[in-house]
Design an enzyme around this catalytic site. Structure first.
Site, PDB file in Angstrom:
ATOM      1  N   GLY A 118       0.817  -1.214   0.000  1.00  0.00           N
ATOM      2  CA  GLY A 118       0.000   0.000   0.000  1.00  0.00           C
ATOM      3  C   GLY A 118       0.844   1.255   0.000  1.00  0.00           C
ATOM      4  CB  ALA A 119       4.364   1.766  -0.398  1.00  0.00           C
TER       5      ALA A 119
ATOM      6  NE  ARG B 132      -4.447   6.364  -1.395  1.00  0.00           N
ATOM      7  CZ  ARG B 132      -5.696   6.277  -1.835  1.00  0.00           C
ATOM      8  NH1 ARG B 132      -5.985   6.629  -3.068  1.00  0.00           N
ATOM      9  NH2 ARG B 132      -6.651   5.850  -1.035  1.00  0.00           N
TER      10      ARG B 132
ATOM     11  CB  VAL C  99      -1.769  -7.622   0.195  1.00  0.00           C
ATOM     12  CG1 VAL C  99      -0.645  -6.676  -0.207  1.00  0.00           C
ATOM     13  CG2 VAL C  99      -2.955  -6.869   0.802  1.00  0.00           C
TER      14      VAL C  99
ATOM     15  CB  SER D 292      -6.184   1.416  13.363  1.00  0.00           C
ATOM     16  OG  SER D 292      -7.033   2.530  13.581  1.00  0.00           O
TER      17      SER D 292
ATOM     18  CE1 TYR E  69      -8.903   0.363   8.744  1.00  0.00           C
ATOM     19  CE2 TYR E  69      -9.280   1.352  10.888  1.00  0.00           C
ATOM     20  CZ  TYR E  69      -8.506   1.224   9.749  1.00  0.00           C
ATOM     21  OH  TYR E  69      -7.350   1.950   9.627  1.00  0.00           O
TER      22      TYR E  69
ATOM     23  CB  ALA F  94      -9.421  -6.018  10.274  1.00  0.00           C
ATOM     24  CE  LYS F  95      -5.724  -1.140  10.147  1.00  0.00           C
ATOM     25  NZ  LYS F  95      -4.591  -1.531   9.295  1.00  0.00           N
TER      26      LYS F  95
HETATM   27  P1  NAI Z   1      -4.551   5.260   1.871  1.00  0.00           P
HETATM   28  O1  NAI Z   1      -5.928   4.892   1.464  1.00  0.00           O
HETATM   29  O2  NAI Z   1      -4.069   6.640   1.605  1.00  0.00           O
HETATM   30  O3  NAI Z   1      -3.492   4.246   1.244  1.00  0.00           O
HETATM   31  C1  NAI Z   1      -3.706   2.860   1.290  1.00  0.00           C
HETATM   32  C2  NAI Z   1      -2.995   2.217   0.123  1.00  0.00           C
HETATM   33  O4  NAI Z   1      -3.226   0.796   0.215  1.00  0.00           O
HETATM   34  C3  NAI Z   1      -3.514   2.680  -1.239  1.00  0.00           C
HETATM   35  O5  NAI Z   1      -2.448   3.049  -2.075  1.00  0.00           O
HETATM   36  C4  NAI Z   1      -4.263   1.469  -1.748  1.00  0.00           C
HETATM   37  O6  NAI Z   1      -4.263   1.354  -3.172  1.00  0.00           O
HETATM   38  C5  NAI Z   1      -3.493   0.326  -1.099  1.00  0.00           C
HETATM   39  N1  NAI Z   1      -4.261  -0.916  -1.043  1.00  0.00           N
HETATM   40  C6  NAI Z   1      -5.567  -1.065  -0.666  1.00  0.00           C
HETATM   41  N2  NAI Z   1      -5.935  -2.339  -0.797  1.00  0.00           N
HETATM   42  C7  NAI Z   1      -4.860  -3.029  -1.269  1.00  0.00           C
HETATM   43  C8  NAI Z   1      -4.642  -4.377  -1.597  1.00  0.00           C
HETATM   44  N3  NAI Z   1      -5.620  -5.298  -1.500  1.00  0.00           N
HETATM   45  N4  NAI Z   1      -3.416  -4.742  -2.046  1.00  0.00           N
HETATM   46  C9  NAI Z   1      -2.418  -3.814  -2.167  1.00  0.00           C
HETATM   47  N5  NAI Z   1      -2.584  -2.515  -1.853  1.00  0.00           N
HETATM   48  C10 NAI Z   1      -3.786  -2.128  -1.405  1.00  0.00           C
HETATM   49  O7  NAI Z   1      -4.492   4.918   3.435  1.00  0.00           O
HETATM   50  P2  NAI Z   1      -3.460   5.356   4.586  1.00  0.00           P
HETATM   51  O8  NAI Z   1      -4.144   6.361   5.418  1.00  0.00           O
HETATM   52  O9  NAI Z   1      -2.133   5.640   4.033  1.00  0.00           O
HETATM   53  O10 NAI Z   1      -3.429   3.997   5.448  1.00  0.00           O
HETATM   54  C11 NAI Z   1      -2.348   3.094   5.449  1.00  0.00           C
HETATM   55  C12 NAI Z   1      -2.562   2.099   6.569  1.00  0.00           C
HETATM   56  O11 NAI Z   1      -2.666   2.783   7.817  1.00  0.00           O
HETATM   57  C13 NAI Z   1      -3.851   1.272   6.441  1.00  0.00           C
HETATM   58  O12 NAI Z   1      -3.631  -0.040   6.905  1.00  0.00           O
HETATM   59  C14 NAI Z   1      -4.799   2.003   7.373  1.00  0.00           C
HETATM   60  O13 NAI Z   1      -5.824   1.157   7.811  1.00  0.00           O
HETATM   61  C15 NAI Z   1      -3.854   2.407   8.475  1.00  0.00           C
HETATM   62  N6  NAI Z   1      -4.293   3.498   9.322  1.00  0.00           N
HETATM   63  C16 NAI Z   1      -4.501   4.743   8.804  1.00  0.00           C
HETATM   64  C17 NAI Z   1      -4.893   5.773   9.634  1.00  0.00           C
HETATM   65  C18 NAI Z   1      -5.119   7.168   9.131  1.00  0.00           C
HETATM   66  O14 NAI Z   1      -5.589   8.011   9.934  1.00  0.00           O
HETATM   67  N7  NAI Z   1      -4.842   7.491   7.891  1.00  0.00           N
HETATM   68  C19 NAI Z   1      -5.108   5.560  11.064  1.00  0.00           C
HETATM   69  C20 NAI Z   1      -4.839   4.206  11.499  1.00  0.00           C
HETATM   70  C21 NAI Z   1      -4.450   3.236  10.648  1.00  0.00           C
END
Ligand code: NAI
Length: 252
Positions: A13-14, A16, A62, A140, A152, A155-156
């Protein structure tokens, strides 16, 4: 000398958000990074923006075993090994329980839990024989309970149990497994939540900032700093832990 000179990291998920922030930090400190994300061109474009060593973008879901196997194989072949895995890919499908569909339950479990399971299983096949590896999972603050996030949240919190169990199983093979539980981090994920609850991004972020003791929202760099610490050798006596990086919002 960077802490990750000569190391290869996969970050899921990198393309962005938090994952890209972590990729930047690892790359700045010398790592070669495989940016794994759903869309190969977005992953490759993100990889092209990283500083330093050689990096690649890999398109993979993934939650699909064949994608995961291919992503790990390609990383080892093209970047020359694997030392660090960060299971960061994530999605939300929020709804109150009575409106939550089975599909949205399965989707969230599939990415967060099955995704972390498949990636970790594939990575340990490299880590265990070389007696070295670092896994950083992403939990999270929602693990502690959050209205509208039964899928969610489950899962977390599952990620935390998974982390503790892998730490027990893999510790004897030189593999550290820890998790980070972010609070509010300003990314497209939280911007989408703002839209869903009918608030502007600015108001939503301002409200989140007021809800924690440090009175600001987090940035991907805040998570990257913690991830770099947990992926570095200086933290090798820490395993099975979940580090809350949340501005103190869970202190009550
Ligand atoms: P985001 O939505 O900006 O980025 C998530 C990335 O994961 C995207 O590039 C997306 O295409 C990719 N992705 C989604 N499903 C996928 C899959 N099946 N296979 C491969 N890639 C996949 O989200 P963000 O905010 O950067 O979140 C990253 C992690 O941090 C997530 O696990 C999220 O649950 C967790 N998180 C985020 C928080 C926040 O406030 N933004 C707070 C707590 C946890």
């Amino acid at each position: 000398m960077g802490r990750f000179d000569g190391r290869v990291a996969i970050i899921t998920g990198a393309a962005r958000g938090i994952g890209f922030g972590v990729a930047e930090r690892f790359a700045e400190e010398g790592a070669s990074v495989a940016v794994v994300d759903l869309d190969e061109s977005a992953a490759a474009e993100a990889a092209s923006r990283l500083p330093g060593a050689k990096h690649i973008g890999v398109g993979a879901n993934v939650a699909k075993a064949e994608d995961v196997e291919a992503a790990v194989k390609r990383t080892v072949e093209e970047l020359g090994g694997l030392h660090i895995l960060m299971n960061n890919a994530g999605i939300t499908r929020d709804n109150l329980l009575f409106k939550m569909t089975e599909e949205d339950w399965d989707l969230v479990m599939g990415v967060h839990l099955k995704g972390a399971f498949l990636m970790s299983k594939a990575a340990q096949a490299v880590f265990v024989p070389q007696k070295y590896g670092k896994i950083v999972n992403v939990s999270s603050v929602s693990a502690l309970g959050n209205r509208g996030q039964a899928n969610y949240s489950a899962a977390k919190m599952g990620v935390q149990g998974f982390t503790r169990t892998l730490a027990i199983e893999l510790g004897p093979y030189g593999v550290n497994v820890n998790a980070i539980a972010p609070g509010f981090i300003a990314t497209e994920m939280t911007d989408a939540t703002a839209a869903r609850v009918g608030m502007s991004v600015e108001d939503f972020r301002a409200a989140a900032a007021q809800a924690n003791p440090v009175r600001r929202t987090g940035e991907p760099a805040d998570i990257a700093a913690a991830a770099a610490f947990l992926a570095a050798d200086e933290s090798s006596y820490i395993t099975g832990q979940t580090l809350y990086v949340d501005g103190g919002v869970t202190l009550g």
